[in-house]
Design an enzyme around this catalytic site. Structure first.
Site, PDB file in Angstrom:
ATOM      1  CG  ASP A   1      -2.020   0.904   1.258  1.00 36.35           C
ATOM      2  OD1 ASP A   1      -2.207   1.611   0.262  1.00 36.35           O
ATOM      3  OD2 ASP A   1      -2.735   0.956   2.279  1.00 36.35           O
TER       4      ASP A   1
ATOM      5  CD  GLU B   1       0.064   5.668  -4.140  1.00 39.70           C
ATOM      6  OE1 GLU B   1       0.469   5.934  -2.992  1.00 39.70           O
ATOM      7  OE2 GLU B   1      -0.727   4.745  -4.381  1.00 39.70           O
TER       8      GLU B   1
ATOM      9  CG  ASP C   1      -7.867   4.793  -0.183  1.00 40.67           C
ATOM     10  OD1 ASP C   1      -7.754   3.549  -0.148  1.00 40.67           O
ATOM     11  OD2 ASP C   1      -7.137   5.564   0.456  1.00 40.67           O
TER      12      ASP C   1
HETATM   13  C1  GLC Z   1      -4.681   3.718   2.453  1.00 37.19           C
HETATM   14  C2  GLC Z   1      -5.174   2.468   1.726  1.00 37.19           C
HETATM   15  C3  GLC Z   1      -6.352   1.887   2.459  1.00 37.19           C
HETATM   16  C4  GLC Z   1      -5.948   1.585   3.893  1.00 37.19           C
HETATM   17  C5  GLC Z   1      -5.405   2.838   4.576  1.00 37.19           C
HETATM   18  C6  GLC Z   1      -4.833   2.548   5.959  1.00 37.19           C
HETATM   19  O1  GLC Z   1      -5.621   4.723   2.408  1.00 37.19           O
HETATM   20  O2  GLC Z   1      -5.486   2.738   0.391  1.00 37.19           O
HETATM   21  O3  GLC Z   1      -6.812   0.724   1.821  1.00 37.19           O
HETATM   22  O4  GLC Z   1      -7.057   1.097   4.597  1.00 37.19           O
HETATM   23  O5  GLC Z   1      -4.363   3.402   3.796  1.00 37.19           O
HETATM   24  O6  GLC Z   1      -3.821   1.612   5.895  1.00 37.19           O
END
Ligand code: GLC
Length: 639
Positions: free
Chosen positions: A311, A314, A424
């Site tokens: 996650d 980017e 998201d």
């Molecule tokens: C980011 C991710 C999301 C996750 C959050 C906390 O926003 O895209 O899926 O729940 O971080 O880790």
């Protein structure tokens, strides 16, 4: 597919990306049909009125990309509105479809690329660069799918996850402890709803430090993982790239000692703020740093973990020290001035633009195996190399083991190591429709294992939106219900119509033999699992405008409902098909429909599947886990 159908043109001195796995000689000159201006750093191509443009993977807007300006520059932006130009992923493949002939364009460039597809001039496609150091591949073919197949041979085979990863998964940013996850497993067991995966979001870590565990909330990970496995459930942790700056923390100490972090011009490590607070970013473009980070996944696989979601890669930057300092200076200046109405907007802009700032992406450098390169120029490679770090490490440290892996950000080439989820999104009906449109585009680019946060990540879901979304996601390879901590809880057992949700998830499990078989076939043959109608019905011009019906595998078409309070929808059939109206895997009606337009009622708990003539749909018997599915004894419904 012979190599000769793909031509490669090189401009300037491209930075290697590893997107391409084929060695193709460079053709001199410019590609036919394209006007290339090295001075303007642009390539332009005329589009006739009938040209349909496909591609770009995970972006906003339609399956036909015409009429907008898209920018490949991976962006941490949860507002996936149609006014945006970039989302989390950059897949620079375009397919121009003129009906009788098609042309593919793959722009292999790891920095910012703009695709103006009839935005400035409705009849012109312009690709523009900040620096035109790029490898351009032009693929000629008769159909969009031959282009897709050639592109995928060019860029390598798609990742195939373990079979159990085709089951249903529940996630939420808000499960804080092993007990919270046990409660979710209990909720699904009591509701008798099938499930194979529960996800652990960042709260499992000790102070959000990557590859650590909170000792109180997760005191015994191996014990917990095996306890869940006994119930047939895989726990899938979140992994973020940022390493917390904390003396004594081994990742931090090793990263500093090994020189594994991204550095600024003055050779100091870049300090950015993300979930753990102040962090340094591992330099995934450096093979030693990649190996170092990749080997850490073993901490988790040794504990029995067999799936990961990468996650924030980017990489997302909330702020850097430099940006924050500048913002405070600007605010002080504003405070000292006569603020006025304009000052109000300036105030909001200063505070609202500190995250993911372009200046921050220009502030740090990679040691790309001996080449010092500014991050901005290779921005889209960061997540690719994080995915690669994990994929390479699994091959090295867990040979023969199938491990689930998907990522938020991506670039072409990452599809060989893992899948993607769409980031998201929101609990909005428009995002359900966007999800429907994104899936075939992602498939073109080789990211076959993909799907969205079912029900929506941000905002409050409603029970009907969740049900309609489940009715679509049951066809996407990655099927995960995920949401943010500050939204309405959306585990399926919390809703009133639990029986309907159970029937829908049971239907997904009955479809898994078909879904898995078609997925693996698409991965092995470099074809698509989810296609737009126009890719198959080449002579039917009407199909070129249909964006809310999809072909899933070779045998079926789907027509999801994506509007609130809709009691049905219009469906266009390019040929006569058998319509199945499912309420449960063992409760459905059949109706033969002729080619043409039909209004079909679809109750909230119903799923429509259209079998193409001469095709058949296999259905498995009941199962609560993928491992319980009897793949040998299937019932076939003939089209
Ligand atoms: C980011 C991710 C999301 C996750 C959050 C906390 O926003 O895209 O899926 O729940 O971080 O880790």
């Amino acid at each position: 597919m012979s190599e000769t159908q793909i031509k490669k043109y090189t401009y300037g001195t491209p930075i290697p990306t590893d997107a391409v796995v084929m060695d193709i000689p460079v053709t001199a000159g410019d590609p036919a049909g394209w006007k290339v201006s090295k001075a303007d750093k642009t390539m332009t191509h005329a589009m006739s009125q009938d040209t349909v443009v496909y591609g770009l993977g995970e972006t906003v807007r339609g399956i036909n990309k015409r009429g907008w300006l898209y920018t490949s520059y991976n962006a941490d932006d949860p507002h996936h509105e149609e006014g945006k130009h970039s989302l989390y992923a950059s897949q620079n493949l375009l397919i121009l479809d003129d009906g009788d002939k098609c042309e593919g364009l793959f722009v292999d460039h790891p920095g910012r690329v703009n695709f103006d597809i009839g935005y400035t001039d409705m009849d012109v496609l312009t690709v523009s660069f900040e620096d035109m150091d790029a490898d351009i591949y032009v693929i000629e073919g008769d159909t969009p799918e031959t282009i897709v197949t050639a592109f995928r041979r060019l860029t390598g085979p798609s990742y195939i996850p373990p079979k159990w990863a085709f089951g249903y998964g529940q996630s939420r940013w808000g499960y804080k402890s092993a007990d919270d996850i046990r409660e979710v497993a209990r909720g699904y067991a009591e509701a008798d709803i099938p499930i194979d995966m529960i996800y652990m979001d960042i709260d499992y870590m000790d102070a959000y430090k990557v590859f650590t565990l909170d000792p109180e909330r997760f005191p015994d990970l191996p014990g917990f993982v095996s306890e869940m496995k006994e119930q047939g459930i895989h726990v899938i942790p979140n992994t973020d790239p940022g390493v917390k700056i904390e003396p004594g923390y081994d990742m931090y100490e090793e990263g500093i000692a090994g020189g594994y972090f991204c550095k600024k011009e003055n050779d100091e490590e870049l300090t950015a703020a993300v979930w753990p607070g102040k962090v340094h970013f591992p330099d995934f473009l450096n093979s030693e740093a990649r190996k170092w980070f990749g080997d850490k996944y073993k901490i988790m696989t040794d504990a029995g973990i067999d799936g990961f979601w990468n996650d924030m890669n980017e990489p997302a930057i909330f702020y850097t020290e430099e940006t924050l300092k500048k913002a405070f200076e600007d605010l002080d200046e504003l405070r000292a001035s006569e603020m006025g109405i304009q000052g109000f907007f300036t105030f909001k802009d200063i505070a609202g633009s500190i995250d993911n700032s372009p200046e921050d992406y220009r502030r740090f450098y990679h040691d790309y195996d001996g080449m010092r390169v500014c991050h901005d120029r290779v921005h889209n490679l960061y997540s690719f190399n994080m995915t690669k770090a994990a994929g390479e490490a699994f091959a090295r440290n867990n040979p023969g083991q199938e491990i689930l892996l998907f990522s938020r950000a991506s670039y072409t080439g990452a599809h060989r190591y893992g899948g993607v989820w769409i980031g998201d999104n929101m609990s909005w009906w428009s995002h359900l429709l966007l999800n429907i449109k994104q899936m075939p585009s992602l498939n073109m680019t080789g990211f076959l294992y993909s799907g969205a946060d079912t029900g929506g990540f941000g905002a409050d879901v409603t029970e009907d939106l969740m049900m309609r979304w489940v009715e679509f996601s049951m066809f996407t390879p990655l099927f995960r219900n995920h949401s943010a901590w500050d939204t309405r809880s959306q585990e399926l057992y919390r809703f009133k119509r639990i029986d309907d949700f159970r029937h829908l998830i049971e239907l997904r499990y009955a479809l898994i033999p078909y879904i898995y078989d078609q997925f693996v076939k698409a991965a092995r043959n470099d074809t698509m699992y989810i296609r737009p109608l126009a890719f198959v019905y080449r002579d039917d011009k009407r199909c070129r405008t249909i964006e809310d019906q999809l072909l899933v595998g070779d045998q079926i078409m789907i027509a999801p409902v994506y509007e609130q309070n809709a009691a049905g929808r219009y469906v266009y059939l390019p040929e006569g098909m058998k319509m199945l109206r499912f309420r449960a895997y063992d409760d459905y009606d059949e109706e033969d429909l002729t080619a043409g337009d039909h209004y079909v009622p679809v109750a909230l708990n119903e799923v429509l599947i259209f079998i193409r003539p001469g095709c058949r749909l296999p259905l498995a018997g009941p199962a609560k886990r993928v491992g319980e599915i009897d793949f040998e004894n299937l019932t076939y419904i003939q089209g």
